[in-house]
Design a protein around this motif. Structure first.
Motif, PDB file in Angstrom:
ATOM      1  N   LEU A 100      -0.143  24.835   7.139  1.00 44.27           N
ATOM      2  CA  LEU A 100      -1.568  24.708   6.868  1.00 44.27           C
ATOM      3  C   LEU A 100      -2.343  24.923   8.169  1.00 44.27           C
ATOM      4  O   LEU A 100      -1.832  24.614   9.255  1.00 44.27           O
ATOM      5  CB  LEU A 100      -1.895  23.314   6.306  1.00 44.27           C
ATOM      6  CG  LEU A 100      -1.261  22.950   4.956  1.00 44.27           C
ATOM      7  CD1 LEU A 100      -1.462  21.468   4.664  1.00 44.27           C
ATOM      8  CD2 LEU A 100      -1.855  23.800   3.841  1.00 44.27           C
ATOM      9  N   PRO A 101      -3.580  25.416   8.094  1.00 43.99           N
ATOM     10  CA  PRO A 101      -4.380  25.622   9.305  1.00 43.99           C
ATOM     11  C   PRO A 101      -5.062  24.348   9.796  1.00 43.99           C
ATOM     12  O   PRO A 101      -6.046  24.410  10.526  1.00 43.99           O
ATOM     13  CB  PRO A 101      -5.409  26.666   8.854  1.00 43.99           C
ATOM     14  CG  PRO A 101      -5.584  26.405   7.399  1.00 43.99           C
ATOM     15  CD  PRO A 101      -4.244  25.967   6.899  1.00 43.99           C
ATOM     16  N   PHE A 102      -4.560  23.195   9.371  1.00 47.48           N
ATOM     17  CA  PHE A 102      -5.114  21.911   9.806  1.00 47.48           C
ATOM     18  C   PHE A 102      -4.013  20.863   9.701  1.00 47.48           C
ATOM     19  O   PHE A 102      -3.037  21.033   8.956  1.00 47.48           O
ATOM     20  CB  PHE A 102      -6.318  21.502   8.941  1.00 47.48           C
ATOM     21  CG  PHE A 102      -5.990  21.378   7.475  1.00 47.48           C
ATOM     22  CD1 PHE A 102      -5.542  20.185   6.924  1.00 47.48           C
ATOM     23  CD2 PHE A 102      -6.141  22.473   6.623  1.00 47.48           C
ATOM     24  CE1 PHE A 102      -5.237  20.080   5.581  1.00 47.48           C
ATOM     25  CE2 PHE A 102      -5.840  22.377   5.273  1.00 47.48           C
ATOM     26  CZ  PHE A 102      -5.386  21.179   4.742  1.00 47.48           C
ATOM     27  N   ALA A 103      -4.148  19.806  10.477  1.00 49.11           N
ATOM     28  CA  ALA A 103      -3.214  18.681  10.377  1.00 49.11           C
ATOM     29  C   ALA A 103      -3.645  17.816   9.194  1.00 49.11           C
ATOM     30  O   ALA A 103      -4.807  17.423   9.115  1.00 49.11           O
ATOM     31  CB  ALA A 103      -3.232  17.865  11.663  1.00 49.11           C
ATOM     32  N   PRO A 104      -2.759  17.531   8.257  1.00 49.93           N
ATOM     33  CA  PRO A 104      -3.162  16.788   7.054  1.00 49.93           C
ATOM     34  C   PRO A 104      -3.865  15.469   7.339  1.00 49.93           C
ATOM     35  O   PRO A 104      -4.846  15.130   6.677  1.00 49.93           O
ATOM     36  CB  PRO A 104      -1.834  16.568   6.336  1.00 49.93           C
ATOM     37  CG  PRO A 104      -0.959  17.688   6.786  1.00 49.93           C
ATOM     38  CD  PRO A 104      -1.340  17.940   8.209  1.00 49.93           C
ATOM     39  N   ALA A 105      -3.381  14.710   8.322  1.00 52.65           N
ATOM     40  CA  ALA A 105      -3.978  13.402   8.607  1.00 52.65           C
ATOM     41  C   ALA A 105      -5.420  13.532   9.078  1.00 52.65           C
ATOM     42  O   ALA A 105      -6.268  12.700   8.745  1.00 52.65           O
ATOM     43  CB  ALA A 105      -3.147  12.660   9.641  1.00 52.65           C
ATOM     44  N   ARG A 106      -5.707  14.584   9.849  1.00 55.50           N
ATOM     45  CA  ARG A 106      -7.060  14.754  10.382  1.00 55.50           C
ATOM     46  C   ARG A 106      -7.945  15.619   9.498  1.00 55.50           C
ATOM     47  O   ARG A 106      -9.159  15.465   9.487  1.00 55.50           O
ATOM     48  CB  ARG A 106      -6.981  15.365  11.784  1.00 55.50           C
ATOM     49  CG  ARG A 106      -6.332  14.446  12.810  1.00 55.50           C
ATOM     50  CD  ARG A 106      -6.576  14.943  14.227  1.00 55.50           C
ATOM     51  NE  ARG A 106      -5.952  16.252  14.452  1.00 55.50           N
ATOM     52  CZ  ARG A 106      -4.700  16.426  14.860  1.00 55.50           C
ATOM     53  NH1 ARG A 106      -3.921  15.362  15.070  1.00 55.50           N
ATOM     54  NH2 ARG A 106      -4.201  17.626  15.058  1.00 55.50           N
ATOM     55  N   GLY A 107      -7.361  16.543   8.756  1.00 56.34           N
ATOM     56  CA  GLY A 107      -8.162  17.473   7.950  1.00 56.34           C
ATOM     57  C   GLY A 107      -8.476  16.974   6.555  1.00 56.34           C
ATOM     58  O   GLY A 107      -9.442  17.437   5.928  1.00 56.34           O
ATOM     59  N   LEU A 108      -7.700  16.028   6.053  1.00 50.76           N
ATOM     60  CA  LEU A 108      -7.931  15.470   4.714  1.00 50.76           C
ATOM     61  C   LEU A 108      -7.822  13.955   4.687  1.00 50.76           C
ATOM     62  O   LEU A 108      -8.550  13.293   3.961  1.00 50.76           O
ATOM     63  CB  LEU A 108      -6.919  16.060   3.709  1.00 50.76           C
ATOM     64  CG  LEU A 108      -7.132  17.495   3.243  1.00 50.76           C
ATOM     65  CD1 LEU A 108      -5.949  17.959   2.399  1.00 50.76           C
ATOM     66  CD2 LEU A 108      -8.425  17.603   2.433  1.00 50.76           C
ATOM     67  N   GLY A 109      -6.909  13.426   5.475  1.00 47.56           N
ATOM     68  CA  GLY A 109      -6.552  12.014   5.369  1.00 47.56           C
ATOM     69  C   GLY A 109      -5.355  11.879   4.449  1.00 47.56           C
ATOM     70  O   GLY A 109      -5.312  12.505   3.379  1.00 47.56           O
ATOM     71  N   LEU A 110      -4.360  11.103   4.851  1.00 49.86           N
ATOM     72  CA  LEU A 110      -3.114  11.037   4.092  1.00 49.86           C
ATOM     73  C   LEU A 110      -3.280  10.453   2.680  1.00 49.86           C
ATOM     74  O   LEU A 110      -2.594  10.913   1.760  1.00 49.86           O
ATOM     75  CB  LEU A 110      -2.071  10.240   4.884  1.00 49.86           C
ATOM     76  CG  LEU A 110      -1.643  10.890   6.212  1.00 49.86           C
ATOM     77  CD1 LEU A 110      -0.558  10.060   6.886  1.00 49.86           C
ATOM     78  CD2 LEU A 110      -1.169  12.330   6.006  1.00 49.86           C
ATOM     79  N   PRO A 111      -4.183   9.483   2.454  1.00 51.65           N
ATOM     80  CA  PRO A 111      -4.370   9.034   1.061  1.00 51.65           C
ATOM     81  C   PRO A 111      -4.853  10.151   0.140  1.00 51.65           C
ATOM     82  O   PRO A 111      -4.428  10.236  -1.014  1.00 51.65           O
ATOM     83  CB  PRO A 111      -5.413   7.914   1.187  1.00 51.65           C
ATOM     84  CG  PRO A 111      -5.234   7.399   2.578  1.00 51.65           C
ATOM     85  CD  PRO A 111      -4.912   8.608   3.399  1.00 51.65           C
ATOM     86  N   LEU A 112      -5.735  11.015   0.644  1.00 51.97           N
ATOM     87  CA  LEU A 112      -6.215  12.133  -0.169  1.00 51.97           C
ATOM     88  C   LEU A 112      -5.110  13.155  -0.396  1.00 51.97           C
ATOM     89  O   LEU A 112      -4.966  13.702  -1.500  1.00 51.97           O
ATOM     90  CB  LEU A 112      -7.429  12.782   0.503  1.00 51.97           C
ATOM     91  CG  LEU A 112      -8.009  14.020  -0.193  1.00 51.97           C
ATOM     92  CD1 LEU A 112      -8.270  13.768  -1.673  1.00 51.97           C
ATOM     93  CD2 LEU A 112      -9.291  14.464   0.503  1.00 51.97           C
ATOM     94  N   VAL A 113      -4.305  13.412   0.620  1.00 52.54           N
ATOM     95  CA  VAL A 113      -3.168  14.321   0.449  1.00 52.54           C
ATOM     96  C   VAL A 113      -2.246  13.799  -0.652  1.00 52.54           C
ATOM     97  O   VAL A 113      -1.793  14.548  -1.525  1.00 52.54           O
ATOM     98  CB  VAL A 113      -2.385  14.488   1.770  1.00 52.54           C
ATOM     99  CG1 VAL A 113      -1.121  15.324   1.540  1.00 52.54           C
ATOM    100  CG2 VAL A 113      -3.254  15.156   2.835  1.00 52.54           C
ATOM    101  N   ALA A 114      -1.981  12.494  -0.635  1.00 50.57           N
ATOM    102  CA  ALA A 114      -1.111  11.901  -1.650  1.00 50.57           C
ATOM    103  C   ALA A 114      -1.685  12.106  -3.045  1.00 50.57           C
ATOM    104  O   ALA A 114      -0.944  12.376  -4.004  1.00 50.57           O
ATOM    105  CB  ALA A 114      -0.915  10.418  -1.366  1.00 50.57           C
ATOM    106  N   ALA A 115      -3.006  11.987  -3.193  1.00 51.87           N
ATOM    107  CA  ALA A 115      -3.641  12.165  -4.499  1.00 51.87           C
ATOM    108  C   ALA A 115      -3.506  13.600  -4.986  1.00 51.87           C
ATOM    109  O   ALA A 115      -3.321  13.854  -6.178  1.00 51.87           O
ATOM    110  CB  ALA A 115      -5.113  11.763  -4.418  1.00 51.87           C
ATOM    111  N   ILE A 116      -3.595  14.565  -4.069  1.00 51.53           N
ATOM    112  CA  ILE A 116      -3.454  15.973  -4.451  1.00 51.53           C
ATOM    113  C   ILE A 116      -2.010  16.282  -4.820  1.00 51.53           C
ATOM    114  O   ILE A 116      -1.729  16.962  -5.816  1.00 51.53           O
ATOM    115  CB  ILE A 116      -3.924  16.875  -3.286  1.00 51.53           C
ATOM    116  CG1 ILE A 116      -5.402  16.619  -2.985  1.00 51.53           C
ATOM    117  CG2 ILE A 116      -3.704  18.351  -3.622  1.00 51.53           C
ATOM    118  CD1 ILE A 116      -5.872  17.230  -1.688  1.00 51.53           C
TER     119      ILE A 116
END
Length: 408
Positions: A122-138
């Motif tokens: 991905l062109p961004f780090a998941p923790a900084r670009g979305l937040g890990l709770p949001l990544v988990a929801a996706i």
């Protein structure tokens, strides 16, 4: 456009309730959601595969992807009963895990399942670009999750099967309107329930996508306003068959949550199957017209405060928890009149002293001969300039209820 009217939402908006990461705009978050979703979609293979676990990295994610048949093959491939039990427990623990795995645990699970981790750049780090709770929801849209502590409502239209098809459509439309009206009322007090529902044919299962004590209390509030709106609609209806007479059940229990394929995409809404839906179906079979049943449960629920330890909550304690939040709804308009008070309680017989009521616990037997424990619930809504709205049945009205009192 009226700014006070609730706005319609897309599938992306369903994820925007999560806090925005520091320094990232809403527009960037939306772009990041689309990029991650597309990468997961490519590995999903139109529903052939499931995503079993993931772990973040600076460059993206590593994921474990395999056909959904792995769910049964992994357990059935065990050599003996003890190994089968161990594998079943491992799989249940994995499906119950709502977040990412740490790197070492991710590698261990991959080895256990015999899967090769797949990187997602991905062109961004998941923790900084979305937040890990949001990544988990996706990520959840592409897997199956075992949930232990979520509340579910079952609403059922009495006598629905005896109606004509046109009358059935009208009643389901009326019930949908009551659900939407109740949701809009709670939005007025900034109670934004991320609710989902699926039809049972003559009613709906409804649940809060968020989990924990606060989320379950909000769902109980939603049920109260759905039933209140339905009661007012029945009073105003020119024809009784236009608005359903409801019976309602509320329960907390375990279930699997999954997303079916719809065309070429996973649905934007999930489905539930498991013990809680089974219990609700058995409860509604025995519920009287107009009755509200609360299932007997005792389970760990997460507190609202971040980092707080889960609390062990049973049915009686849960109803106690709903009372304080209800006070925040005083003054809300319902049927053109402001609410002065909402009283919710579990019914019981008057004590020997005559000044207190106990709580009756009932046992009902389903068509398979299995026993289920329930409570009878009442909700009284007192309005400033209108007649009170009484929801549910009193203890004295339960003469036809096919259940026996096992504890009072």
């Amino acid at each position: 456009m009226n700014p006070e009217r609730p706005q319609r939402k897309s599938w992306l908006d369903g994820f925007m309730a999560y806090p925005l990461p520091a320094g990232v705009s809403e527009a960037e978050v939306r772009r990041h959601i689309v990029l991650l979703d597309q990468a997961l979609y490519e590995r999903w293979c139109l529903g052939q595969n499931l995503l079993y676990a993931w772990t973040p990295s600076e460059q993206g994610l590593a994921v474990l992807v395999a056909p959904h048949t792995l769910l049964t093959e992994f357990v059935q491939g065990a050599g003996d009963a003890a190994e089968k039990d161990r594998r079943a427990a491992l799989l249940e623990g994995l499906l119950a895990h709502q977040e990412h795995l740490e790197a070492a645990e991710f590698e261990r699970i991959a080895a256990e399942l015999g899967l090769q981790p797949q990187p997602i750049a991905l062109p961004f780090a998941p923790a900084r670009g979305l937040g890990l709770p949001l990544v988990a929801a996706i990520v959840e849209r592409y897997g199956i999750r075992l949930v232990e502590d979520r509340a579910v409502i079952l609403l059922d239209a009495v006598g629905f099967s005896l109606l004509t098809p046109l009358e059935q459509v009208v009643q389901l439309g009326s019930l949908s309107c009551s659900v939407n009206a109740a949701y809009a009322k709670l939005l007025d007090r900034e109670i934004n329930i991320n609710f989902a529902r699926t039809t049972t044919g003559d009613g709906f299962y409804i649940w809060n996508r968020r989990r924990g004590i606060a989320a379950n209390v909000e769902l109980y509030q939603l049920m109260q306003f759905i039933l209140a709106d339905n009661a007012l609609a029945r009073e105003r209806a020119a024809r009784p068959s236009a608005v359903p007479l409801l019976r309602a059940c509320f329960h907390v229990g375990s279930h699997y949550e999954f997303y079916q394929s719809e065309g070429l995409n996973p649905t934007s809404f999930s489905y539930l199957v498991g013990q809680v839906t089974i219990e609700l179906a058995r409860m509604i079979e025995r519920a009287l017209p107009g009755q509200i049943l609360l299932g007997k449960f005792r389970t760990m629920m997460r507190e609202q405060q971040p980092g707080a330890a889960p609390a062990l909550i049973d049915s009686v304690a849960f109803v106690e928890r709903t009372r304080e939040p209800l006070q925040k709804l005083n003054g809300l308009a319902l049927g053109g009149s402001a609410i002065d008070e909402i009283a919710c309680y579990l019914t019981g017989r008057r004590g020997e002293a005559g000044d207190e009521f106990g709580i009756s616990e009932f046992e009902l037997t389903d068509k398979h001969g299995l026993a289920h424990r329930v409570y009878n619930a009442k909700i009284n809504i007192h309005r400033r300039d209108g007649e009170p709205i009484y929801l549910g049945l009193r203890e004295d009205d339960l003469g036809a209820f096919p259940a026996r009192v096992v504890e009072a």
